[in-house]
Design an enzyme around this catalytic site. Sequence first.
Site, mmCIF file in Angstrom:
data_model
loop_
_atom_site.group_PDB
_atom_site.id
_atom_site.type_symbol
_atom_site.label_atom_id
_atom_site.label_comp_id
_atom_site.label_asym_id
_atom_site.label_seq_id
_atom_site.Cartn_x
_atom_site.Cartn_y
_atom_site.Cartn_z
ATOM 1 N N LYS A 179 0.739 -1.056 -0.104
ATOM 2 C CA LYS A 179 -0.064 0.198 -0.181
ATOM 3 C C LYS A 179 0.800 1.342 -0.067
ATOM 4 O O LYS A 179 1.897 1.268 0.849
ATOM 5 C CB LYS A 179 -0.990 0.109 1.305
ATOM 6 C CG LYS A 179 -2.142 1.100 1.171
ATOM 7 C CD LYS A 179 -2.963 0.933 2.116
ATOM 8 C CE LYS A 179 -2.370 1.901 3.558
ATOM 9 N NZ LYS A 179 -3.670 1.830 4.546
ATOM 10 N N LYS A 181 1.547 4.929 0.651
ATOM 11 C CA LYS A 181 0.815 6.197 1.518
ATOM 12 C C LYS A 181 1.063 7.476 0.480
ATOM 13 O O LYS A 181 2.323 7.739 0.129
ATOM 14 C CB LYS A 181 1.810 6.428 2.726
ATOM 15 C CG LYS A 181 1.744 5.373 3.488
ATOM 16 C CD LYS A 181 0.287 4.942 3.725
ATOM 17 C CE LYS A 181 -0.040 5.643 5.014
ATOM 18 N NZ LYS A 181 -1.525 5.358 5.577
ATOM 19 N N ASP A 210 -3.415 5.048 -0.457
ATOM 20 C CA ASP A 210 -4.230 5.594 0.770
ATOM 21 C C ASP A 210 -3.422 7.198 0.626
ATOM 22 O O ASP A 210 -2.390 7.437 1.354
ATOM 23 C CB ASP A 210 -3.616 5.058 1.856
ATOM 24 C CG ASP A 210 -4.416 5.486 3.181
ATOM 25 O OD1 ASP A 210 -5.388 6.695 3.151
ATOM 26 O OD2 ASP A 210 -4.065 5.502 4.305
ATOM 27 N N GLU A 236 -7.827 4.105 -0.490
ATOM 28 C CA GLU A 236 -8.496 4.086 0.714
ATOM 29 C C GLU A 236 -8.583 5.748 1.110
ATOM 30 O O GLU A 236 -7.532 6.405 1.017
ATOM 31 C CB GLU A 236 -7.615 3.592 1.691
ATOM 32 C CG GLU A 236 -7.673 3.910 3.256
ATOM 33 C CD GLU A 236 -6.732 3.199 4.245
ATOM 34 O OE1 GLU A 236 -6.974 3.095 5.434
ATOM 35 O OE2 GLU A 236 -6.083 2.160 3.620
ATOM 36 N N ASP A 261 -11.779 4.616 6.050
ATOM 37 C CA ASP A 261 -10.899 4.432 7.409
ATOM 38 C C ASP A 261 -11.449 5.310 8.127
ATOM 39 O O ASP A 261 -12.159 5.202 9.185
ATOM 40 C CB ASP A 261 -9.534 4.304 7.049
ATOM 41 C CG ASP A 261 -8.769 4.032 8.300
ATOM 42 O OD1 ASP A 261 -9.346 3.710 9.360
ATOM 43 O OD2 ASP A 261 -7.605 4.428 8.198
ATOM 44 N N LYS A 285 -10.290 -0.912 12.971
ATOM 45 C CA LYS A 285 -9.065 -0.731 13.784
ATOM 46 C C LYS A 285 -9.381 -0.771 15.222
ATOM 47 O O LYS A 285 -10.300 0.343 15.483
ATOM 48 C CB LYS A 285 -8.473 0.600 13.363
ATOM 49 C CG LYS A 285 -7.577 0.736 12.125
ATOM 50 C CD LYS A 285 -6.898 1.817 11.727
ATOM 51 C CE LYS A 285 -6.319 2.037 10.340
ATOM 52 N NZ LYS A 285 -5.822 3.330 9.911
ATOM 53 N N GLU A 339 -3.167 -5.039 7.184
ATOM 54 C CA GLU A 339 -1.818 -4.371 7.383
ATOM 55 C C GLU A 339 -1.441 -4.593 8.595
ATOM 56 O O GLU A 339 -0.410 -3.397 9.267
ATOM 57 C CB GLU A 339 -2.164 -2.901 6.883
ATOM 58 C CG GLU A 339 -2.488 -2.766 5.665
ATOM 59 C CD GLU A 339 -3.116 -1.153 5.272
ATOM 60 O OE1 GLU A 339 -2.318 -0.519 5.879
ATOM 61 O OE2 GLU A 339 -3.772 -1.057 4.460
#
Length: 409
Positions: A179, A181, A210, A236, A261, A285, A339
């Site tokens: 992924k 960033k 993301d 994301e 998220d 999360k 992740e």
Amino acid sequence: MSGSRGPWEKYTVPDIIIRDIESIIVDLPLRRLQRFSALAAQRQSLVVIRIRSTDGIMGVGEASIPSGPWWGGESVETIKSIADIYLAPVLIGQRATDMAVLRARMDEAAFGNSFAKAGLEMALWDLIGHTLEQPVHALLGGKVRDSLNVAWPLATGDPRQEIDEALAKLEAGEASAFKLKMGAVELKQDVARACEVTLALRDRAGIRVDPNERWTEVDALWAIPRLAEVGVEMIEQPLPREDLDGPVRLQARAAMPIMLDESIRTPHDMLEAAKKGAGALISLKIMKSGGMVPSRAVADVALAAGAALYMGTFLESSLGTSGNMQFCATLPHLPLGGELVGPMLVADDITEEPVRYMDGALQLPKGNGIGARIDEDKLKSYRRDRAHTTVTASTGQGGGGTKLAVAGE
């Protein structure tokens, strides 16, 4: 018959009374610079929570947040303060197995503060697990998986370096996807970087991106078709967390799922997203939702709405990752895995044995509780300072009842 014992009595759950609670801030070095959209970090800070019962059994948990309050308003400093001053006192003397009662007491004592509550809840589950000699996943309803395919974060900003890093992870069997960033540099440069990395890896691993809320809807409408063309499989949280209408419009045009998220922290958030049809994927999360119990409620609403689940991370150590994996083991429908890779990013850990990665997946820890034990020497090495707080129950003189004592070392 007087004095007889029924066969059910061997299953009686013992009273697990909370005697004291300790919180310790720990700073762990990272193996390399980790970039987020708002900042870059060279260390990961967390709060270790230890809860002891009157029987002398200890449960451990971790509250972890990425590099300060930019993500959710909490920091390790606020987590420790809230836990010590407001939350620990309402738990002392209570039964650890009364989880609904304990969660209600914490909610009455402090609004929000989900990270602090999640760390305490993890330690409570660990305490219960060690007392009953059961893994936490059994206490949560039982496991449906023994491993989780994991995506490694690529966050240096240098595409050639990121490609080499990804290939090394694939060779070591430490990741099955990656992924990127995004959001820290200019949009066109960022998209060009993502396309270069994806093209280099797309025959070997899935690539996700993301932007961490940094795009406008216009940015996303420009970027998403270009990312989809090279094979990016998921994006994301491209838009600000409070915007639930924008992802619906983007999803109608996108050839990849839009994952939420930051937008989804509570079951109510998930319900509102479900009403709008926002979020084909939902990142879970336990820190952002305040623990495993409310995270499961979020997951149940998402599944009922037809969304798929994803297991996110706050770059926890092996301690917090073990707790997260106990929860994750109970979850159905994780098509893109998750992740939980924090232990591979920190340069050193605080558990006696680190979690294991094999064939691109995190393995479910063995043992009771969350399946992790603290390495006391490592804890001493990385604790921020030697002053820490233990909140205990003490019996007052002359029948004065139970009092709370705060002790520093």
